[in-house]
Design a protein around this motif. Structure first.
Motif, PDB file in Angstrom:
ATOM      1  N   THR A   4       0.835  -1.190   0.000  1.00 26.79           N
ATOM      2  CA  THR A   4       0.000   0.000   0.000  1.00 26.79           C
ATOM      3  C   THR A   4       0.875   1.247   0.000  1.00 26.79           C
ATOM      4  O   THR A   4       2.097   1.174   0.138  1.00 26.79           O
ATOM      5  CB  THR A   4      -0.932   0.009   1.229  1.00 26.79           C
ATOM      6  N   ALA A   5       0.254   2.382  -0.182  1.00 25.53           N
ATOM      7  CA  ALA A   5       0.924   3.679  -0.110  1.00 25.53           C
ATOM      8  C   ALA A   5      -0.060   4.681   0.467  1.00 25.53           C
ATOM      9  O   ALA A   5      -1.279   4.524   0.330  1.00 25.53           O
ATOM     10  CB  ALA A   5       1.399   4.129  -1.489  1.00 25.53           C
ATOM     11  N   VAL A   6       0.467   5.707   1.116  1.00 25.96           N
ATOM     12  CA  VAL A   6      -0.352   6.784   1.663  1.00 25.96           C
ATOM     13  C   VAL A   6      -0.039   8.054   0.891  1.00 25.96           C
ATOM     14  O   VAL A   6       1.119   8.455   0.775  1.00 25.96           O
ATOM     15  CB  VAL A   6      -0.090   6.976   3.171  1.00 25.96           C
ATOM     16  N   VAL A   7      -1.075   8.650   0.339  1.00 23.74           N
ATOM     17  CA  VAL A   7      -0.961   9.893  -0.413  1.00 23.74           C
ATOM     18  C   VAL A   7      -1.664  10.984   0.381  1.00 23.74           C
ATOM     19  O   VAL A   7      -2.798  10.784   0.837  1.00 23.74           O
ATOM     20  CB  VAL A   7      -1.613   9.752  -1.801  1.00 23.74           C
ATOM     21  N   THR A   8      -1.019  12.120   0.555  1.00 23.15           N
ATOM     22  CA  THR A   8      -1.661  13.167   1.341  1.00 23.15           C
ATOM     23  C   THR A   8      -1.430  14.556   0.763  1.00 23.15           C
ATOM     24  O   THR A   8      -0.327  14.899   0.343  1.00 23.15           O
ATOM     25  CB  THR A   8      -1.195  13.136   2.812  1.00 23.15           C
ATOM     26  N   ALA A 197       2.887   8.789  -9.751  1.00 21.84           N
ATOM     27  CA  ALA A 197       3.724   8.572  -8.568  1.00 21.84           C
ATOM     28  C   ALA A 197       3.591   7.144  -8.047  1.00 21.84           C
ATOM     29  O   ALA A 197       4.587   6.531  -7.635  1.00 21.84           O
ATOM     30  CB  ALA A 197       3.345   9.571  -7.484  1.00 21.84           C
ATOM     31  N   LEU A 198       2.377   6.607  -8.054  1.00 21.04           N
ATOM     32  CA  LEU A 198       2.179   5.247  -7.574  1.00 21.04           C
ATOM     33  C   LEU A 198       2.883   4.237  -8.472  1.00 21.04           C
ATOM     34  O   LEU A 198       3.391   3.213  -7.992  1.00 21.04           O
ATOM     35  CB  LEU A 198       0.690   4.941  -7.464  1.00 21.04           C
ATOM     36  N   ARG A 199       2.949   4.519  -9.763  1.00 23.53           N
ATOM     37  CA  ARG A 199       3.724   3.652 -10.649  1.00 23.53           C
ATOM     38  C   ARG A 199       5.198   3.688 -10.264  1.00 23.53           C
ATOM     39  O   ARG A 199       5.899   2.673 -10.318  1.00 23.53           O
ATOM     40  CB  ARG A 199       3.557   4.089 -12.109  1.00 23.53           C
ATOM     41  N   GLU A 200       5.682   4.860  -9.900  1.00 27.30           N
ATOM     42  CA  GLU A 200       7.091   5.005  -9.513  1.00 27.30           C
ATOM     43  C   GLU A 200       7.433   4.138  -8.301  1.00 27.30           C
ATOM     44  O   GLU A 200       8.552   3.612  -8.205  1.00 27.30           O
ATOM     45  CB  GLU A 200       7.413   6.469  -9.204  1.00 27.30           C
ATOM     46  N   VAL A 201       6.483   4.006  -7.363  1.00 26.58           N
ATOM     47  CA  VAL A 201       6.746   3.221  -6.154  1.00 26.58           C
ATOM     48  C   VAL A 201       6.181   1.809  -6.258  1.00 26.58           C
ATOM     49  O   VAL A 201       6.217   1.042  -5.286  1.00 26.58           O
ATOM     50  CB  VAL A 201       6.204   3.932  -4.895  1.00 26.58           C
ATOM     51  N   ASP A 202       5.625   1.464  -7.430  1.00 28.96           N
ATOM     52  CA  ASP A 202       5.145   0.113  -7.711  1.00 28.96           C
ATOM     53  C   ASP A 202       4.024  -0.306  -6.761  1.00 28.96           C
ATOM     54  O   ASP A 202       4.024  -1.413  -6.223  1.00 28.96           O
ATOM     55  CB  ASP A 202       6.299  -0.885  -7.628  1.00 28.96           C
ATOM     56  N   VAL A 203       3.059   0.593  -6.573  1.00 34.73           N
ATOM     57  CA  VAL A 203       1.880   0.295  -5.759  1.00 34.73           C
ATOM     58  C   VAL A 203       0.638   0.456  -6.640  1.00 34.73           C
ATOM     59  O   VAL A 203       0.451   1.511  -7.250  1.00 34.73           O
ATOM     60  CB  VAL A 203       1.772   1.239  -4.546  1.00 34.73           C
ATOM     61  N   PRO A 204      -0.207  -0.560  -6.726  1.00 31.42           N
ATOM     62  CA  PRO A 204      -1.454  -0.418  -7.494  1.00 31.42           C
ATOM     63  C   PRO A 204      -2.316   0.695  -6.909  1.00 31.42           C
ATOM     64  O   PRO A 204      -2.403   0.849  -5.682  1.00 31.42           O
ATOM     65  CB  PRO A 204      -2.135  -1.784  -7.333  1.00 31.42           C
ATOM     66  N   VAL A 224      -7.757   6.376  -6.280  1.00 30.86           N
ATOM     67  CA  VAL A 224      -7.197   5.446  -5.300  1.00 30.86           C
ATOM     68  C   VAL A 224      -8.306   4.582  -4.707  1.00 30.86           C
ATOM     69  O   VAL A 224      -9.487   4.829  -4.911  1.00 30.86           O
ATOM     70  CB  VAL A 224      -6.466   6.211  -4.174  1.00 30.86           C
ATOM     71  N   GLY A 225      -7.886   3.568  -3.955  1.00 28.09           N
ATOM     72  CA  GLY A 225      -8.857   2.637  -3.397  1.00 28.09           C
ATOM     73  C   GLY A 225      -9.646   3.197  -2.241  1.00 28.09           C
ATOM     74  O   GLY A 225     -10.847   2.915  -2.087  1.00 28.09           O
ATOM     75  N   ARG A 226      -8.994   3.997  -1.374  1.00 28.00           N
ATOM     76  CA  ARG A 226      -9.659   4.592  -0.217  1.00 28.00           C
ATOM     77  C   ARG A 226      -9.286   6.061  -0.125  1.00 28.00           C
ATOM     78  O   ARG A 226      -8.163   6.440  -0.441  1.00 28.00           O
ATOM     79  CB  ARG A 226      -9.250   3.865   1.078  1.00 28.00           C
ATOM     80  N   SER A 227     -10.227   6.865   0.340  1.00 33.59           N
ATOM     81  CA  SER A 227      -9.967   8.301   0.450  1.00 33.59           C
ATOM     82  C   SER A 227     -10.536   8.812   1.756  1.00 33.59           C
ATOM     83  O   SER A 227     -11.565   8.344   2.239  1.00 33.59           O
ATOM     84  CB  SER A 227     -10.578   9.046  -0.728  1.00 33.59           C
TER      85      SER A 227
END
Length: 263
Positions: A4-8, A197-204, A224-227
């Motif tokens: 997972t990744a957290v985007v803020t 950016a998510l492609r860069e960190v390899d997170v769907p 994204v999946g959750r917001s």
């Protein structure tokens, strides 16, 4: 592949009204990074504006800057992508300003420095980080810009967006605060930047969670999946989010991450 990744978003989401970031927020970002979970800032700020948050940047993996038009990595410091505004659209916008909005404040960013007119300095309550110069609007001609901002002493951002939309100027227009219209190349939003950016960190994308508080964040929510929206966000932002958390002043970011089981 990271799970997972957290985007803020930054201002109003994890950066408080006084420009500070709480200890709880920094601790949460540290905990995410310690688990190998990428933390990605998605902001209208330039890279210099993100780097000014010195207590936060050690915990960030990437930043989506300028509303999506510029991608920035911290280790090592490098620009990952930079999209530019279409020159004919910029000229159409400047012609409109000269003809119908002579009191407007305008700023333009070329990826390294800001140029702004005197009206912009007078209207905007906070100034940009990094190199800048006060010039006439005529000096904007020929600048290969990746972002612009527009404000007015009497017209609010929503009114400015409505006017530009009626004129059909092909630019991406976003509301990121009470004073400013953020302008990016046509088709560029926080959503397009976050996907890159998510492609860069390899997170769907469907494995990422995004936090925000303004209409500029709504496209990102759909990517994204959750917001998570902050409790004091406008109604349309609250409606677009998967869930709502406490305000930035109440450490909503950290509390939501705890409830999601990420910290």
């Amino acid at each position: 592949m990271t799970s997972t990744a957290v985007v803020t978003d930054l201002d109003g989401t994890i950066v408080r009204a006084d420009g500070t970031i709480s200890e709880a927020t920094i601790a949460a970002c540290h905990a995410l990074r310690a688990q190998g979970i990428p933390v990605i800032a998605a902001t209208a700020r330039s890279p210099a504006g993100v780097r000014a948050l010195t207590e936060l940047t050690p915990h960030l993996t990437l930043a989506v800057c300028c509303g999506g038009s510029l991608g920035y990595a911290f280790e090592p410091a490098s620009v990952l992508w930079r999209d530019t505004l279409q020159s004919d659209a910029v000229q159409a916008l400047l012609s409109l300003v000269r003809a119908e909005l002579p009191e407007a404040g305008v700023a333009i960013y070329d990826g390294e420095s800001w140029r702004m007119n005197e009206a912009y300095v007078a209207i905007r309550t906070s100034q940009h980080n990094g190199p800048s110069a006060v010039v006439s609007v005529d000096a904007f001609a020929g600048v290969a810009a990746c972002a612009m901002t527009l404000c007015h002493p009497t017209l609010g951002p929503a009114d400015l967006v409505a006017l530009l939309t009626r004129r059909g100027i092909p630019l991406s227009l976003s509301l990121a605060g009470p004073e400013i219209v953020e302008i990016a190349p046509a088709g560029i939003t926080k959503a397009s930047g976050v996907v890159r950016a998510l492609r860069e960190v390899d997170v769907p994308a469907d494995r990422a969670v995004a936090f925000g508080d303004m209409p500029i964040d709504i496209p990102m929510f759909t990517a994204v999946g959750r917001s998570v929206a902050m409790a004091d966000a406008p109604e349309e932002v609250l409606a677009a989010a998967t869930t709502v958390t406490e305000t930035v002043e109440e450490d909503g970011f950290a509390h939501a991450l705890t409830r999601l089981g990420l910290v």
